[in-house]
Design a protein around this motif. Sequence first.
Motif, PDB file in Angstrom:
ATOM      1  N   TYR A   1      43.497  30.505  37.487  1.00 33.51           N
ATOM      2  CA  TYR A   1      42.974  29.967  38.751  1.00 33.51           C
ATOM      3  C   TYR A   1      44.039  29.153  39.489  1.00 33.51           C
ATOM      4  O   TYR A   1      44.125  29.214  40.708  1.00 33.51           O
ATOM      5  CB  TYR A   1      41.728  29.106  38.496  1.00 33.51           C
TER       6      TYR A   1
ATOM      7  N   ALA B   1      46.156  31.774  41.128  1.00 33.08           N
ATOM      8  CA  ALA B   1      45.444  32.500  42.184  1.00 33.08           C
ATOM      9  C   ALA B   1      45.095  31.585  43.351  1.00 33.08           C
ATOM     10  O   ALA B   1      45.159  32.005  44.513  1.00 33.08           O
ATOM     11  CB  ALA B   1      44.186  33.134  41.609  1.00 33.08           C
ATOM     12  N   ASN B   2      44.746  30.336  43.058  1.00 31.19           N
ATOM     13  CA  ASN B   2      44.446  29.401  44.146  1.00 31.19           C
ATOM     14  C   ASN B   2      45.680  29.133  44.994  1.00 31.19           C
ATOM     15  O   ASN B   2      45.596  29.035  46.219  1.00 31.19           O
ATOM     16  CB  ASN B   2      43.896  28.079  43.591  1.00 31.19           C
TER      17      ASN B   2
ATOM     18  N   THR C   1      46.351  32.277  47.128  1.00 28.17           N
ATOM     19  CA  THR C   1      45.392  32.516  48.216  1.00 28.17           C
ATOM     20  C   THR C   1      45.234  31.278  49.096  1.00 28.17           C
ATOM     21  O   THR C   1      44.365  31.236  49.961  1.00 28.17           O
ATOM     22  CB  THR C   1      44.019  32.919  47.647  1.00 28.17           C
TER      23      THR C   1
ATOM     24  N   ILE D   1      39.971  34.921  46.166  1.00 28.62           N
ATOM     25  CA  ILE D   1      39.684  35.369  44.806  1.00 28.62           C
ATOM     26  C   ILE D   1      38.431  36.215  44.845  1.00 28.62           C
ATOM     27  O   ILE D   1      37.396  35.780  45.347  1.00 28.62           O
ATOM     28  CB  ILE D   1      39.526  34.159  43.866  1.00 28.62           C
ATOM     29  N   GLU D   2      38.554  37.447  44.337  1.00 28.96           N
ATOM     30  CA  GLU D   2      37.406  38.355  44.357  1.00 28.96           C
ATOM     31  C   GLU D   2      36.452  38.030  43.216  1.00 28.96           C
ATOM     32  O   GLU D   2      35.252  37.848  43.433  1.00 28.96           O
ATOM     33  CB  GLU D   2      37.899  39.804  44.237  1.00 28.96           C
TER      34      GLU D   2
ATOM     35  N   GLU E   1      36.287  36.678  38.664  1.00 27.09           N
ATOM     36  CA  GLU E   1      36.900  36.340  37.385  1.00 27.09           C
ATOM     37  C   GLU E   1      36.937  37.585  36.505  1.00 27.09           C
ATOM     38  O   GLU E   1      36.044  38.420  36.586  1.00 27.09           O
ATOM     39  CB  GLU E   1      35.991  35.308  36.709  1.00 27.09           C
TER      40      GLU E   1
ATOM     41  N   VAL F   1      41.988  36.595  37.018  1.00 26.35           N
ATOM     42  CA  VAL F   1      41.175  36.725  38.225  1.00 26.35           C
ATOM     43  C   VAL F   1      41.773  37.834  39.084  1.00 26.35           C
ATOM     44  O   VAL F   1      42.964  38.121  38.996  1.00 26.35           O
ATOM     45  CB  VAL F   1      41.123  35.419  39.063  1.00 26.35           C
ATOM     46  N   SER F   2      40.916  38.459  39.898  1.00 28.21           N
ATOM     47  CA  SER F   2      41.446  39.449  40.829  1.00 28.21           C
ATOM     48  C   SER F   2      41.468  38.839  42.218  1.00 28.21           C
ATOM     49  O   SER F   2      40.537  38.130  42.623  1.00 28.21           O
ATOM     50  CB  SER F   2      40.629  40.737  40.792  1.00 28.21           C
ATOM     51  N   VAL F   3      42.552  39.121  42.917  1.00 26.31           N
ATOM     52  CA  VAL F   3      42.787  38.559  44.247  1.00 26.31           C
ATOM     53  C   VAL F   3      42.848  39.713  45.245  1.00 26.31           C
ATOM     54  O   VAL F   3      43.489  40.727  44.986  1.00 26.31           O
ATOM     55  CB  VAL F   3      44.125  37.780  44.245  1.00 26.31           C
TER      56      VAL F   3
END
Lengths: 302, 225
Positions: free
Chosen positions: A34, A37-38, A41, A56-57, A59, A72-74
């Motif tokens: 996260y 990814a944070n 994004t 973030i799409e 977990e 996670v998927s972005v």
Amino acid sequence: MLINGIQIDDTFAEAFNMRGTRIIITAQNLKWAYHAANAMTGFATSVIGCGVEAGIERELSANETPDNRPGVSVLMFAMGSKVLMQQLETRMGQCILTCPTAAAFAGITSEDNISLGKHLRYFGDGYQTSKLINGIRYWRIPVMDGEFLTQETTGMVRAIGGGNFLILATSQPAALAAAETAVEAMKQVPNVIMPFPGGVVRSGSKVGSKYPKMFASTNDAFCPTLKGLVKTELSDEIESVMEIVIDGLTFEDIAESMRVGIQAICNLGVASGVGRISAGNYGGKLGPHLFKLHDILSEKTS
Amino acid sequence: MSALTFTLKKSPASKLDCRQLTPNLLANLTIAEIKNIPLSSQKNAPKVADFFEVTGDDVQTIHFNNATAQLDYIGHHMTIGTIVVEGDCGDYLGANMQGGTIIVKGCANDRLGDQMRRGLILIDGNAGDYCASRMIAGTIGVYGTLGKHVGFAMKRGTILLTQTPKLHATMQNCGTHTLPFLALLFRAFTTLPTMFNTIQSHRVQRYAGDLACDGRGEILVFSSR
């Protein structure tokens, strides 16, 4: 149309063609996935000022990722392929490469491939090595915490951005609570992101401005404090409006997320303070994709 | 379709050159044509049919049954597909290999993966001298023991071992690590019949080399099987 006492306007959201990609970020644990990814994004709410819209799409559990670690998927969207490529490389370099234990993999396949670690590998200063595993090329870049592992490319697909709906409520807390409920429900829909802070945007815009250099300005027709001053869209009891913007891989994905979000708000009922649901558009002349609220809610997503 | 299988009928008195028997070279050939392929470049060379029973029809997956150390150059210049050797094999297994997978259930001899550029070779047994000599890239795994001069003049590529061999001075110890790419590699191994699937820990001792030849190759020794 009236659902549970909440009025659904006979209007539509107007959306545009975009280019999109998906990246899978994994790390030692979800906390660090996260963090990566944070960062990646972050500052990616609108293409107007950020270049890309990203979010973030969902977990991913360890058994859903290529390297058996949690992730996670972005999803990332831009108006053109060139910007998307530039932004992805910059964000990979500054956000994923830098994040302890993080690794990056392609999350979507396509005939069009864009660089994920293809150029980033030169950070390895000659010590980078590649591995071809099951026909997929990965790069191993020595970094201070061990090795940064990234796939060479990810797929780029045609996508749609700018699906939206407006929540009109009798108070600011009521509008925000309804928006939060909608976003939580919409997070369960795959292939979409809501790129604004917490998924919600309060500063919807119109095209143009009284100032010649500004090409967008506040959507005065939906500003509650201007009700007596402009040709308003708001009735007397509406005191706050919030918008949820959706980018997605296909028309159907966005339509489904809009349906899920609006339905979640309608389930709260009129007692929640929400009086109306509307949508933002430019008269249907700019964007090729029109999401008609009545059609979506009657599940006619043509 | 079943794997194209070469079953050795009798033990050859001299070495057989199997370099023609790769998925890329056998594609589009009939069984009769395959049986007529010579097993050396010499005049009056023996043909495939003289030593092998040939069955099956899927040339993308080739099996050598009853194989012995007399079979040289298996998988030479191979670009695609899979070769499974049931038994031992001779010298130059996977030499100049450009892609695909070779699995050996027994032992391999000298010069395994010589000048290999791409692909995967996994040996359940032991390997001889000069394993991965002049290796350009790719992955070689030897579950058993190795002879002398492993990784001689290797440029890039990865050698997976379970025991530390005697190494040249031009192979440098880089310490013990848990490398993230091994998770991907071993996940790819799960569909293959190899002893490497019994390895539980991905913790490795890393040696880099050959420093006399660029030094971007690596030998990874698993600390426990």
